[in-house]
Design a protein around this motif. Structure first.
Motif, PDB file in Angstrom:
ATOM      1  N   MET A 179       0.823  -1.192   0.000  1.00 32.77           N
ATOM      2  CA  MET A 179       0.000   0.000   0.000  1.00 32.77           C
ATOM      3  C   MET A 179       0.867   1.255   0.000  1.00 32.77           C
ATOM      4  O   MET A 179       0.555   2.206  -0.694  1.00 32.77           O
ATOM      5  N   LEU A 180       1.899   1.223   0.799  1.00 30.07           N
ATOM      6  CA  LEU A 180       2.763   2.399   0.877  1.00 30.07           C
ATOM      7  C   LEU A 180       3.487   2.634  -0.441  1.00 30.07           C
ATOM      8  O   LEU A 180       3.695   3.781  -0.849  1.00 30.07           O
ATOM      9  N   ARG A 181       3.824   1.579  -1.127  1.00 33.21           N
ATOM     10  CA  ARG A 181       4.485   1.706  -2.430  1.00 33.21           C
ATOM     11  C   ARG A 181       3.559   2.381  -3.448  1.00 33.21           C
ATOM     12  O   ARG A 181       3.984   3.222  -4.229  1.00 33.21           O
ATOM     13  N   TRP A 182       2.272   2.021  -3.430  1.00 31.95           N
ATOM     14  CA  TRP A 182       1.307   2.659  -4.321  1.00 31.95           C
ATOM     15  C   TRP A 182       1.139   4.130  -3.972  1.00 31.95           C
ATOM     16  O   TRP A 182       1.002   4.980  -4.858  1.00 31.95           O
ATOM     17  N   THR A 183       1.137   4.440  -2.681  1.00 31.12           N
ATOM     18  CA  THR A 183       1.011   5.833  -2.255  1.00 31.12           C
ATOM     19  C   THR A 183       2.176   6.658  -2.788  1.00 31.12           C
ATOM     20  O   THR A 183       1.975   7.756  -3.332  1.00 31.12           O
ATOM     21  N   ILE A 184       3.375   6.149  -2.652  1.00 27.11           N
ATOM     22  CA  ILE A 184       4.557   6.858  -3.137  1.00 27.11           C
ATOM     23  C   ILE A 184       4.494   7.014  -4.653  1.00 27.11           C
ATOM     24  O   ILE A 184       4.842   8.076  -5.190  1.00 27.11           O
ATOM     25  N   THR A 185       4.024   5.983  -5.352  1.00 25.81           N
ATOM     26  CA  THR A 185       3.898   6.058  -6.804  1.00 25.81           C
ATOM     27  C   THR A 185       2.942   7.172  -7.210  1.00 25.81           C
ATOM     28  O   THR A 185       3.251   7.974  -8.100  1.00 25.81           O
ATOM     29  N   PHE A 186       1.779   7.264  -6.562  1.00 25.81           N
ATOM     30  CA  PHE A 186       0.820   8.289  -6.916  1.00 25.81           C
ATOM     31  C   PHE A 186       1.300   9.685  -6.525  1.00 25.81           C
ATOM     32  O   PHE A 186       1.006  10.659  -7.208  1.00 25.81           O
ATOM     33  N   ILE A 187       2.069   9.793  -5.438  1.00 25.00           N
ATOM     34  CA  ILE A 187       2.642  11.094  -5.072  1.00 25.00           C
ATOM     35  C   ILE A 187       3.623  11.553  -6.157  1.00 25.00           C
ATOM     36  O   ILE A 187       3.629  12.721  -6.558  1.00 25.00           O
ATOM     37  N   ILE A 188       4.456  10.643  -6.640  1.00 25.87           N
ATOM     38  CA  ILE A 188       5.412  10.992  -7.692  1.00 25.87           C
ATOM     39  C   ILE A 188       4.678  11.388  -8.972  1.00 25.87           C
ATOM     40  O   ILE A 188       5.047  12.366  -9.631  1.00 25.87           O
ATOM     41  N   ILE A 189       3.619  10.648  -9.311  1.00 26.96           N
ATOM     42  CA  ILE A 189       2.822  11.011 -10.487  1.00 26.96           C
ATOM     43  C   ILE A 189       2.217  12.401 -10.312  1.00 26.96           C
ATOM     44  O   ILE A 189       2.210  13.215 -11.248  1.00 26.96           O
ATOM     45  N   ALA A 190       1.719  12.701  -9.122  1.00 28.68           N
ATOM     46  CA  ALA A 190       1.122  14.016  -8.862  1.00 28.68           C
ATOM     47  C   ALA A 190       2.155  15.127  -8.989  1.00 28.68           C
ATOM     48  O   ALA A 190       1.876  16.188  -9.556  1.00 28.68           O
ATOM     49  N   ILE A 247      -5.823   8.924  -0.035  1.00 26.13           N
ATOM     50  CA  ILE A 247      -6.712   7.836   0.382  1.00 26.13           C
ATOM     51  C   ILE A 247      -5.911   6.571   0.671  1.00 26.13           C
ATOM     52  O   ILE A 247      -6.113   5.912   1.699  1.00 26.13           O
ATOM     53  N   LEU A 248      -4.989   6.222  -0.218  1.00 26.11           N
ATOM     54  CA  LEU A 248      -4.177   5.021  -0.011  1.00 26.11           C
ATOM     55  C   LEU A 248      -3.318   5.135   1.241  1.00 26.11           C
ATOM     56  O   LEU A 248      -3.117   4.146   1.957  1.00 26.11           O
ATOM     57  N   PHE A 249      -2.821   6.334   1.535  1.00 27.31           N
ATOM     58  CA  PHE A 249      -2.000   6.506   2.726  1.00 27.31           C
ATOM     59  C   PHE A 249      -2.818   6.272   3.986  1.00 27.31           C
ATOM     60  O   PHE A 249      -2.369   5.608   4.916  1.00 27.31           O
ATOM     61  N   PHE A 250      -4.048   6.789   4.024  1.00 31.75           N
ATOM     62  CA  PHE A 250      -4.882   6.591   5.206  1.00 31.75           C
ATOM     63  C   PHE A 250      -5.313   5.133   5.352  1.00 31.75           C
ATOM     64  O   PHE A 250      -5.376   4.615   6.470  1.00 31.75           O
ATOM     65  N   VAL A 251      -5.558   4.462   4.235  1.00 25.64           N
ATOM     66  CA  VAL A 251      -5.868   3.032   4.298  1.00 25.64           C
ATOM     67  C   VAL A 251      -4.659   2.270   4.830  1.00 25.64           C
ATOM     68  O   VAL A 251      -4.796   1.375   5.674  1.00 25.64           O
ATOM     69  N   LEU A 305      -4.616  -0.019   8.278  1.00 21.67           N
ATOM     70  CA  LEU A 305      -4.183  -1.419   8.267  1.00 21.67           C
ATOM     71  C   LEU A 305      -2.951  -1.638   9.138  1.00 21.67           C
ATOM     72  O   LEU A 305      -2.826  -2.672   9.792  1.00 21.67           O
ATOM     73  N   PHE A 306      -2.056  -0.662   9.172  1.00 21.41           N
ATOM     74  CA  PHE A 306      -0.863  -0.773  10.006  1.00 21.41           C
ATOM     75  C   PHE A 306      -1.229  -0.785  11.489  1.00 21.41           C
ATOM     76  O   PHE A 306      -0.718  -1.605  12.256  1.00 21.41           O
TER      77      PHE A 306
END
Length: 52
Positions: free
Chosen positions: A1-12, A33-37, A41-42
């Motif tokens: 999940m954290l990897r997807w969050t970082i990916t979307f931040i870089i895209i942004a 949203i992914l970061f809060f999810v 979960l953490f």
């Protein structure tokens, strides 16, 4: 999940630099949203580990 969050931040960030405001806003929203999810979960994982 954290990897997807970082990916979307870089895209942004890249979309924002290139002037694509709508894409940057959407990617930042998805990343938020992914970061809060991920955080929820953490915390659940920590609590389940502590109760064992």
């Amino acid at each position: 999940m954290l990897r997807w969050t970082i990916t979307f931040i870089i895209i942004a960030i890249i979309a924002g630099i290139l002037g694509f405001g709508g894409v940057a806003g959407a990617a930042a929203g998805i990343a938020k949203i992914l970061f809060f999810v991920f955080l929820v979960l953490f915390v659940v994982s920590l609590l389940r580990g502590a109760t064992r």
